[in-house]
Design a protein around this motif. Structure first.
Motif, PDB file in Angstrom:
ATOM      1  N   PRO A  52     -22.312   4.530  10.182  1.00 41.07           N
ATOM      2  CA  PRO A  52     -20.984   4.909   9.663  1.00 41.07           C
ATOM      3  C   PRO A  52     -19.890   3.903   9.996  1.00 41.07           C
ATOM      4  CG  PRO A  52     -22.085   6.835  10.546  1.00 41.07           C
ATOM      5  CD  PRO A  52     -22.953   5.650  10.884  1.00 41.07           C
ATOM      6  N   ARG A  53     -20.125   3.061  11.013  1.00 43.26           N
ATOM      7  CA  ARG A  53     -19.137   2.017  11.296  1.00 43.26           C
ATOM      8  C   ARG A  53     -19.006   1.055  10.119  1.00 43.26           C
ATOM      9  NH1 ARG A  53     -20.661   0.440  16.332  1.00 43.26           N
ATOM     10  NH2 ARG A  53     -19.244   1.843  17.403  1.00 43.26           N
ATOM     11  N   GLY A  54     -20.053   0.944   9.313  1.00 48.12           N
ATOM     12  CA  GLY A  54     -19.971   0.119   8.112  1.00 48.12           C
ATOM     13  C   GLY A  54     -18.953   0.672   7.128  1.00 48.12           C
ATOM     14  N   SER A  55     -18.974   1.995   6.929  1.00 46.20           N
ATOM     15  CA  SER A  55     -17.989   2.629   6.036  1.00 46.20           C
ATOM     16  C   SER A  55     -16.573   2.444   6.560  1.00 46.20           C
ATOM     17  CB  SER A  55     -18.298   4.128   5.899  1.00 46.20           C
ATOM     18  OG  SER A  55     -19.544   4.335   5.294  1.00 46.20           O
ATOM     19  N   ILE A  56     -16.418   2.636   7.877  1.00 42.16           N
ATOM     20  CA  ILE A  56     -15.099   2.468   8.489  1.00 42.16           C
ATOM     21  C   ILE A  56     -14.613   1.030   8.311  1.00 42.16           C
ATOM     22  CG2 ILE A  56     -13.838   2.520  10.681  1.00 42.16           C
ATOM     23  CD1 ILE A  56     -15.834   4.745  11.556  1.00 42.16           C
ATOM     24  N   SER A  57     -15.514   0.079   8.497  1.00 45.35           N
ATOM     25  CA  SER A  57     -15.143  -1.337   8.377  1.00 45.35           C
ATOM     26  C   SER A  57     -14.729  -1.683   6.952  1.00 45.35           C
ATOM     27  CB  SER A  57     -16.311  -2.226   8.819  1.00 45.35           C
ATOM     28  OG  SER A  57     -16.621  -2.013  10.181  1.00 45.35           O
ATOM     29  N   PHE A  58     -15.454  -1.168   5.968  1.00 46.13           N
ATOM     30  CA  PHE A  58     -15.073  -1.415   4.570  1.00 46.13           C
ATOM     31  C   PHE A  58     -13.697  -0.831   4.275  1.00 46.13           C
ATOM     32  CE2 PHE A  58     -19.522  -2.402   3.160  1.00 46.13           C
ATOM     33  CZ  PHE A  58     -19.209  -3.523   2.419  1.00 46.13           C
ATOM     34  N   SER A  59     -13.431   0.354   4.810  1.00 47.71           N
ATOM     35  CA  SER A  59     -12.143   0.994   4.584  1.00 47.71           C
ATOM     36  C   SER A  59     -11.008   0.179   5.196  1.00 47.71           C
ATOM     37  CB  SER A  59     -12.161   2.408   5.171  1.00 47.71           C
ATOM     38  OG  SER A  59     -10.893   3.025   5.060  1.00 47.71           O
ATOM     39  N   GLN A  60     -11.185  -0.242   6.447  1.00 49.41           N
ATOM     40  CA  GLN A  60     -10.143  -1.008   7.140  1.00 49.41           C
ATOM     41  C   GLN A  60      -9.960  -2.390   6.516  1.00 49.41           C
ATOM     42  OE1 GLN A  60     -11.800  -0.879  11.105  1.00 49.41           O
ATOM     43  NE2 GLN A  60     -10.637   0.944  11.670  1.00 49.41           N
ATOM     44  N   ALA A  61     -11.078  -3.085   6.298  1.00 48.17           N
ATOM     45  CA  ALA A  61     -10.998  -4.442   5.760  1.00 48.17           C
ATOM     46  C   ALA A  61     -10.559  -4.440   4.304  1.00 48.17           C
ATOM     47  CB  ALA A  61     -12.349  -5.145   5.902  1.00 48.17           C
ATOM     48  N   GLY A  62     -10.935  -3.413   3.540  1.00 47.20           N
ATOM     49  CA  GLY A  62     -10.519  -3.322   2.143  1.00 47.20           C
ATOM     50  C   GLY A  62      -9.012  -3.208   2.030  1.00 47.20           C
ATOM     51  N   ARG A  63      -8.417  -2.397   2.889  1.00 49.68           N
ATOM     52  CA  ARG A  63      -6.956  -2.280   2.894  1.00 49.68           C
ATOM     53  C   ARG A  63      -6.307  -3.615   3.270  1.00 49.68           C
ATOM     54  NH1 ARG A  63      -8.139   3.256   4.448  1.00 49.68           N
ATOM     55  NH2 ARG A  63      -6.766   4.678   3.274  1.00 49.68           N
ATOM     56  N   ALA A  64      -6.869  -4.267   4.288  1.00 53.71           N
ATOM     57  CA  ALA A  64      -6.296  -5.543   4.730  1.00 53.71           C
ATOM     58  C   ALA A  64      -6.399  -6.599   3.639  1.00 53.71           C
ATOM     59  CB  ALA A  64      -7.003  -6.011   6.002  1.00 53.71           C
ATOM     60  N   LEU A  65      -7.545  -6.677   2.952  1.00 53.34           N
ATOM     61  CA  LEU A  65      -7.721  -7.673   1.897  1.00 53.34           C
ATOM     62  C   LEU A  65      -6.761  -7.416   0.742  1.00 53.34           C
ATOM     63  CD1 LEU A  65      -9.179 -10.110   0.765  1.00 53.34           C
ATOM     64  CD2 LEU A  65     -10.984  -8.596  -0.080  1.00 53.34           C
ATOM     65  N   ALA A  66      -6.543  -6.149   0.423  1.00 51.39           N
ATOM     66  CA  ALA A  66      -5.587  -5.829  -0.640  1.00 51.39           C
ATOM     67  C   ALA A  66      -4.200  -6.349  -0.278  1.00 51.39           C
ATOM     68  CB  ALA A  66      -5.551  -4.313  -0.859  1.00 51.39           C
ATOM     69  N   LEU A  67      -3.782  -6.148   0.972  1.00 49.85           N
ATOM     70  CA  LEU A  67      -2.455  -6.612   1.385  1.00 49.85           C
ATOM     71  C   LEU A  67      -2.392  -8.136   1.397  1.00 49.85           C
ATOM     72  CD1 LEU A  67       0.267  -5.437   2.245  1.00 49.85           C
ATOM     73  CD2 LEU A  67      -0.453  -5.672   4.630  1.00 49.85           C
ATOM     74  N   VAL A  68      -3.461  -8.792   1.855  1.00 47.88           N
ATOM     75  CA  VAL A  68      -3.512 -10.255   1.830  1.00 47.88           C
ATOM     76  C   VAL A  68      -3.370 -10.766   0.396  1.00 47.88           C
ATOM     77  CG1 VAL A  68      -5.046 -12.250   2.186  1.00 47.88           C
ATOM     78  CG2 VAL A  68      -4.823 -10.518   3.977  1.00 47.88           C
ATOM     79  N   ARG A  69      -3.887 -10.026  -0.554  1.00 48.65           N
ATOM     80  CA  ARG A  69      -3.818 -10.420  -1.959  1.00 48.65           C
ATOM     81  C   ARG A  69      -2.544  -9.920  -2.646  1.00 48.65           C
ATOM     82  NH1 ARG A  69     -10.272  -9.528  -3.593  1.00 48.65           N
ATOM     83  NH2 ARG A  69     -10.948 -11.563  -2.812  1.00 48.65           N
ATOM     84  N   GLY A  70      -1.640  -9.325  -1.865  1.00 49.45           N
ATOM     85  CA  GLY A  70      -0.339  -8.952  -2.409  1.00 49.45           C
ATOM     86  C   GLY A  70      -0.267  -7.598  -3.066  1.00 49.45           C
ATOM     87  N   ARG A  71      -1.236  -6.718  -2.778  1.00 50.43           N
ATOM     88  CA  ARG A  71      -1.232  -5.392  -3.385  1.00 50.43           C
ATOM     89  C   ARG A  71      -1.091  -4.312  -2.320  1.00 50.43           C
ATOM     90  NH1 ARG A  71      -5.969  -4.841  -4.498  1.00 50.43           N
ATOM     91  NH2 ARG A  71      -6.892  -6.912  -4.747  1.00 50.43           N
ATOM     92  N   ASP A  72      -0.574  -3.152  -2.712  1.00 51.04           N
ATOM     93  CA  ASP A  72      -0.478  -2.028  -1.787  1.00 51.04           C
ATOM     94  C   ASP A  72      -1.512  -0.954  -2.124  1.00 51.04           C
ATOM     95  OD1 ASP A  72       0.606  -1.156  -4.149  1.00 51.04           O
ATOM     96  OD2 ASP A  72       2.390  -0.226  -3.243  1.00 51.04           O
ATOM     97  N   TYR A  73      -2.576  -1.350  -2.815  1.00 53.20           N
ATOM     98  CA  TYR A  73      -3.661  -0.431  -3.147  1.00 53.20           C
ATOM     99  C   TYR A  73      -4.970  -1.216  -3.221  1.00 53.20           C
ATOM    100  CZ  TYR A  73      -2.745  -2.445  -7.758  1.00 53.20           C
ATOM    101  OH  TYR A  73      -2.540  -3.333  -8.789  1.00 53.20           O
ATOM    102  N   VAL A  74      -6.074  -0.534  -2.936  1.00 45.21           N
ATOM    103  CA  VAL A  74      -7.397  -1.155  -2.914  1.00 45.21           C
ATOM    104  C   VAL A  74      -8.077  -0.969  -4.262  1.00 45.21           C
ATOM    105  CG1 VAL A  74      -9.641  -1.205  -1.737  1.00 45.21           C
ATOM    106  CG2 VAL A  74      -7.572  -0.631  -0.446  1.00 45.21           C
ATOM    107  N   ILE A  75      -8.762  -2.004  -4.728  1.00 36.68           N
ATOM    108  CA  ILE A  75      -9.551  -1.921  -5.956  1.00 36.68           C
ATOM    109  C   ILE A  75     -11.014  -2.200  -5.623  1.00 36.68           C
ATOM    110  CG2 ILE A  75      -7.623  -2.559  -7.455  1.00 36.68           C
ATOM    111  CD1 ILE A  75      -8.728  -5.394  -7.583  1.00 36.68           C
ATOM    112  N   PRO A  76     -11.948  -1.798  -6.478  1.00 34.59           N
ATOM    113  CA  PRO A  76     -13.376  -2.002  -6.169  1.00 34.59           C
ATOM    114  C   PRO A  76     -13.734  -3.462  -5.891  1.00 34.59           C
ATOM    115  CG  PRO A  76     -13.144  -0.477  -8.008  1.00 34.59           C
ATOM    116  CD  PRO A  76     -11.772  -1.006  -7.711  1.00 34.59           C
TER     117      PRO A  76
END
Length: 335
Positions: free
Chosen positions: A269-293
């Motif tokens: 389950p740490r994999g799911s948590i990591s995707f959730s945390q890193a997905g949010r961070a990558l969205a912000l790095v890319r200039g968005r306030d929402y995550v996309i697939p």
């Protein structure tokens, strides 16, 4: 954008513009010293914003130390490099108590892990006991010395490296300890043009002058981390992540028996948590306030390559974890 499932307030337009500007400044400062390595920069920024740690694997000489030091300088953060060796003791990392003859009492000497940015060079050269002490500090964000607890500074960011071509005298990180790293990045050689630019910068004395002025403060990083937690992730994306992790544990029904036979263990389950945390961070790095697939897909290798365990048959047949990961993502419908 409506509040997400955690009930956190959405990011305002002003906050998003501030985040874009600050992230761009940090990336620009990084690029003045480090040539190329755009994937590494993105992954470092993702881990920093998500509050995680990075394991980097590459042959020597690919700017791992330079990257860590440059990122720390751009943020006005304290930085320590620890060269791991077989005789390195846990006290050499976390600290120890020293007897003071003048006062007749013991005083605490904090170790180099007490810094905002810590580079663990060749972590697989340190003994299992020392690795355990470091990874405990990473997880608990504190150290215990002489019965006293000492919190680590905030933000606290560990970049560990290991060399894949020299295995003599090394101690392989156990799977449970590998799982503590948010990302595992594998660095490749620079292109000929990038290598020529590296040589030019070295000869021009880019690294000999005074350090560049920081473009961000520790408070800025803490604010960015707070904004990252407020990036919107739709429930459909969460379900997508959970389904991907499920497939890593039950691959035969999705990727075929032949490929499934190479997979010894799936992601926790740490994999799911990591995707959730890193997905949010990558969205912000890319200039968005929402995550996309696509954010989740682009993180597939760096989050899963050290979490799915292949057997010896896969190694003998030349099957890589990246091939298995790609097959798993291809088998799950994108929301």
């Amino acid at each position: 954008m409506a509040n997400d499932q955690q009930g956190r307030p959405p990011i305002s337009q002003d906050e998003l513009e501030w985040a874009k500007s600050k992230i761009s400044s940090i990336q620009g400062s990084f690029g003045e010293k480090v040539v190329g390595q755009q994937s590494l920069l993105q992954n470092l920024m993702v881990a920093l914003l998500a509050g995680g740690h990075v394991l980097m694997e590459s042959v020597p000489g690919l700017a791992k130390t330079t990257a860590a030091a440059t990122l720390a300088q751009s943020i006005q953060a304290s930085f320590n490099r620890i060269q791991c060796t077989p005789d390195l003791l846990p006290s050499d990392i976390v600290g120890t108590q020293i007897y003071d003859q003048h006062s007749g009492s013991f005083r605490t000497q904090l170790g180099p892990v007490h810094a905002n940015f810590v580079l663990l060079d060749e972590i697989n050269r340190s003994s299992a006991k020392t690795q355990s002490a470091m990874l405990e500090a990473m997880q608990e964000r504190q150290t215990s010395i002489g019965g006293e607890t000492h919190p680590l500074p905030k933000p606290f960011f560990v970049l560990a490296t290991q060399n894949p071509i020299e295995q003599e005298g090394t101690y392989t990180l156990p799977e449970a300890q590998l799982d503590r790293f948010l990302l595992k990045d594998i660095l490749d050689y620079p292109s000929p043009s990038e290598e020529a630019e590296i040589v030019r910068r070295i000869e021009s004395g880019v690294f000999d002058g005074a350090p560049e002025e920081p473009v961000a403060s520790l408070e800025d990083v803490m604010r960015l981390q707070g904004l990252t937690k407020r990036v919107y992730m739709d429930q459909a994306i969460t379900n997508y992540i959970v389904q991907l992790m499920y497939v890593t544990r039950h691959p035969a029904d999705y990727v075929g028996q032949k490929l499934a036979d190479y997979l010894q263990y799936g992601a926790s389950p740490r994999g799911s948590i990591s995707f959730s945390q890193a997905g949010r961070a990558l969205a912000l790095v890319r200039g968005r306030d929402y995550v996309i697939p696509e954010d989740i897909k682009d993180l597939s290798h760096v989050i899963l390559r050290h979490r799915i365990i292949l057997n010896y048959e896969a190694e003998a047949d030349g099957v890589t974890s990246e091939q298995v990961i790609d097959a798993i993502f291809a088998a799950v419908r994108t929301p």
